[in-house]
Design an enzyme around this catalytic site. Structure first.
Site, PDB file in Angstrom:
ATOM      1  N   TYR A 340       0.844  -1.202   0.000  1.00  0.00           N
ATOM      2  CA  TYR A 340       0.000   0.000   0.000  1.00  0.00           C
ATOM      3  C   TYR A 340       0.879   1.251   0.000  1.00  0.00           C
ATOM      4  O   TYR A 340       1.806   1.367   0.802  1.00  0.00           O
ATOM      5  CB  TYR A 340      -0.908  -0.016   1.225  1.00  0.00           C
ATOM      6  N   CYS A 341       0.589   2.183  -0.914  1.00  0.00           N
ATOM      7  CA  CYS A 341       1.272   3.471  -0.977  1.00  0.00           C
ATOM      8  C   CYS A 341       2.783   3.240  -1.137  1.00  0.00           C
ATOM      9  O   CYS A 341       3.209   2.524  -2.024  1.00  0.00           O
ATOM     10  CB  CYS A 341       0.917   4.301   0.255  1.00  0.00           C
ATOM     11  N   LEU A 342       3.624   3.832  -0.280  1.00  0.00           N
ATOM     12  CA  LEU A 342       5.067   3.626  -0.391  1.00  0.00           C
ATOM     13  C   LEU A 342       5.435   2.164  -0.176  1.00  0.00           C
ATOM     14  O   LEU A 342       6.437   1.695  -0.712  1.00  0.00           O
ATOM     15  CB  LEU A 342       5.803   4.494   0.634  1.00  0.00           C
TER      16      LEU A 342
END
Length: 603
Positions: A340-342
């Site tokens: 998720y995300c980074l």
């Protein structure tokens, strides 16, 4: 849409037992723009820049002056644009005068200027009545002119045009009529109704906030949202811990589970429990209920003593170590990895490295609101150039990390009219307290970034875009996303201002594997937390088989109709297609602590 063909069930594989904990590699100097040893007086320069950075909250004055200088010089030699702006100013004044005259005479006339999509400052009915409507339109008219004045100009760097426009919006927002009690109809109405009690309450709120800011105090999680009891309360056990992360294995709630476990890699920029908020919107709890053995990383909140932690440490001691532990607990099975995300960016780096090294332990790769290419990374690019990155590096060099306010302020500034000014009016002038929600509690429970790791991310991944430029090396050898052959499931969100969906979509441009792409309603966090039953939700889903020609994002959008409901069941069906069948449920291995563990409580 054509029906998706059923994929053949993957065969079980014989995986070797998990190796012992990976040793932390010896620190090496981070890559920078210049080679060679620093000059003897370089530390003096860095100390001076770090002191200035603390005064400016991490914003480089050099980058600001460069943007305005570039804009002024190009506008100064563009007489045609100058005439165009003079004409626009005249037109805006005429529109405003006509509207003001009609309002004075009691006539109804459509407003010539409309607020932005996220601008909620004008929702009170009083802004539709004179004289408040005239003041509002005057402000929006000025905003309209400056938007035109800072738009692209031949020869002007696009980033500088966007920066000047962004900075001018921030400056105009400070003088918005909505910010002043004497000319804000909502504040005047509340003050009359409460006998000015709202202003007294607002002053107390301001004093409380100022005390916390000046003392650099981090507000604790409210008791009504206690971690492990109300939030992050999915039952499980911490089955592994090292200096960088804890690994949580969640307790099964079904008699049978899919043979392949799921490993979740969250972003280290915030705490992992965005994926395990309240029971009703917890992605982790829901996934466990679908019959999966779920593991999740919980990152440590680093301090100054962890300044030398690198991006490679997060890959090795984080993702790879977690994968080794999962293989030890669930032997002879591949793993569904979710980032998720980074965390998704780090997972993509890890998956490409594993593919290069012929490590076939991944059954599938899911990337949620995660970018691998940063050329179109949205308004966050406004905060990054060589000057700004060097400025942040010097500040992190002095303190050992990037602190919470220095990071969260950038995200808030992107939506300042809603996240800063509207909140300030509600809290300080209307006297309304901040009513916590599960999402707001998580947003305020921020973390720090180790200096070296964040520098490597900002410079190598974000600024220089090395991953898709073919210049990102792991263990001395360049990786390529196109080497990934595990099937991928990529999720983007329609109104994401952190990872814009067209940027996330570019994962399809740099990979060749079987891929499903979902575009769901919502923003960076709300779009991911789209549990079944959430009203007003929809998503689009498409399938790109291996070897298919690339389709651009706009064409893809036009040829994929929205489907009502949550995207979570679509993902669960896809995961099942990549799995080899059901086995008896697995209870967590020997426990170091009950979920959510210890690292989640670090402030």
């Amino acid at each position: 849409m054509t029906p998706k063909p059923k994929r053949p069930k993957p065969a079980r594989v014989d995986l070797s037992p998990a190796p012992p904990p990976r040793p932390v590699p010896a620190p090496t100097p981070p890559q920078g723009p210049r080679d060679g040893p620093p000059h003897a007086h370089a530390a003096l320069d860095r100390s001076a820049m770090a002191s200035l950075a603390r005064m400016t909250s991490g914003l480089s004055p050099h980058a600001i002056l460069d943007a305005w200088g570039d804009w002024a010089m190009h506008l100064g030699r563009a007489p045609g644009r100058q005439i165009e702006l003079m004409e626009r100013a005249q037109e805006n004044w005429i529109k405003l005068a006509q509207f003001a005259t009609a309002a004075t005479l009691g006539q109804t006339k459509d407003k010539p200027f409309a607020p932005g999509r996220y601008d909620t400052r004008w929702s009170h009915a009083g802004w539709d009545k004179p004289p408040f409507a005239v003041w509002q339109q005057g402000f929006l008219g000025a905003q309209d002119w400056w938007q035109a004045a800072t738009s692209d100009l031949r020869g002007l760097k696009r980033q500088n045009a966007q920066r000047t426009g962004f900075m001018m919006r921030q400056l105009l927002d400070t003088v918005s009529p909505a910010n002043f009690p004497a000319i804000n109809p909502e504040i005047l109405e509340k003050t009359w109704a409460t006998g000015a009690r709202n202003l007294v309450d607002g002053a107390l709120h301001f004093a409380d906030d100022a005390q916390h800011v000046l003392a650099h105090e981090h507000r604790p999680v409210p008791q009504e949202f206690a971690l492990g009891k109300v939030l992050a309360c999915t039952p499980g056990e911490v089955v592994y811990r090292n200096a960088l992360m804890e690994l949580i294995q969640y307790s099964p709630t079904t008699d049978k589970v899919q043979a392949e476990p799921v490993l979740i890699v969250p972003a280290w920029i915030m705490k992992y429990y965005i994926l395990d908020l309240s029971p009703e919107n917890s992605l982790i709890r829901w996934l466990v209920g679908q019959g999966y053995t779920v593991f999740c990383i919980s990152w440590r909140n680093p301090g100054a003593e962890h300044a030398e932690w690198s991006l490679e440490d997060y890959r090795l001691q984080g993702v790879m170590q977690a994968l080794d532990v999962v293989n030890g607990i669930v032997p002879d099975q591949k793993v569904h990895a979710n980032g998720y995300c980074l965390g998704g960016t780090l997972l993509a780096i890890t998956a490409a490295t594993m593919a290069r090294d012929c490590d076939a332990r991944l059954a599938s790769v899911t990337l949620m609101a995660a970018q691998v290419d940063f050329v179109e990374a949205g308004e966050l690019l406004l905060f990054l150039d060589e000057s700004q990155v060097a400025y942040l590096e010097d500040m992190m060099w002095a303190q050992g990390y990037l602190d919470r306010p220095q990071m969260s302020g950038a995200f808030a500034a992107i939506r300042s009219e809603d996240l800063i000014w509207s909140r300030a009016v509600r809290r300080y002038f209307l006297g309304e307290p901040d009513l916590p929600t599960d999402m707001s509690v998580w947003v305020n429970d921020t973390t720090r970034m180790p200096a070296r790791m964040h520098s490597e991310y900002l410079r190598g991944v974000f600024l220089e875009n090395r991953i898709t430029a073919g210049r990102f090396a792991v263990e001395g050898r360049v990786i390529a996303l196109k080497d990934i052959d595990a099937p991928m499931f990529v999720v983007a969100t329609e109104t994401d201002h952190i990872a814009p969906w067209r940027s996330v979509y570019k994962t399809a441009l740099f990979t060749d594997c079987d891929m499903h792409l979902v575009l769901t309603k919502g923003g960076h966090n709300g779009g991911i937390l789209s549990e079944p039953g959430h009203k007003g939700r929809h998503y689009r889903v498409g399938h790109r088989p291996p070897g298919a020609h690339y389709v651009g994002p706009d064409r893809w959008l036009a040829t994929h109709d929205p489907v009502g409901g949550s995207w979570w069941p679509e993902w669960a069906r896809w995961l099942e297609d990549q799995s080899s069948g059901l086995v008896a449920a697995r209870k967590p291995a020997a426990s170091l602590a009950a979920a959510p563990g210890e690292y989640i409580h670090q402030s």
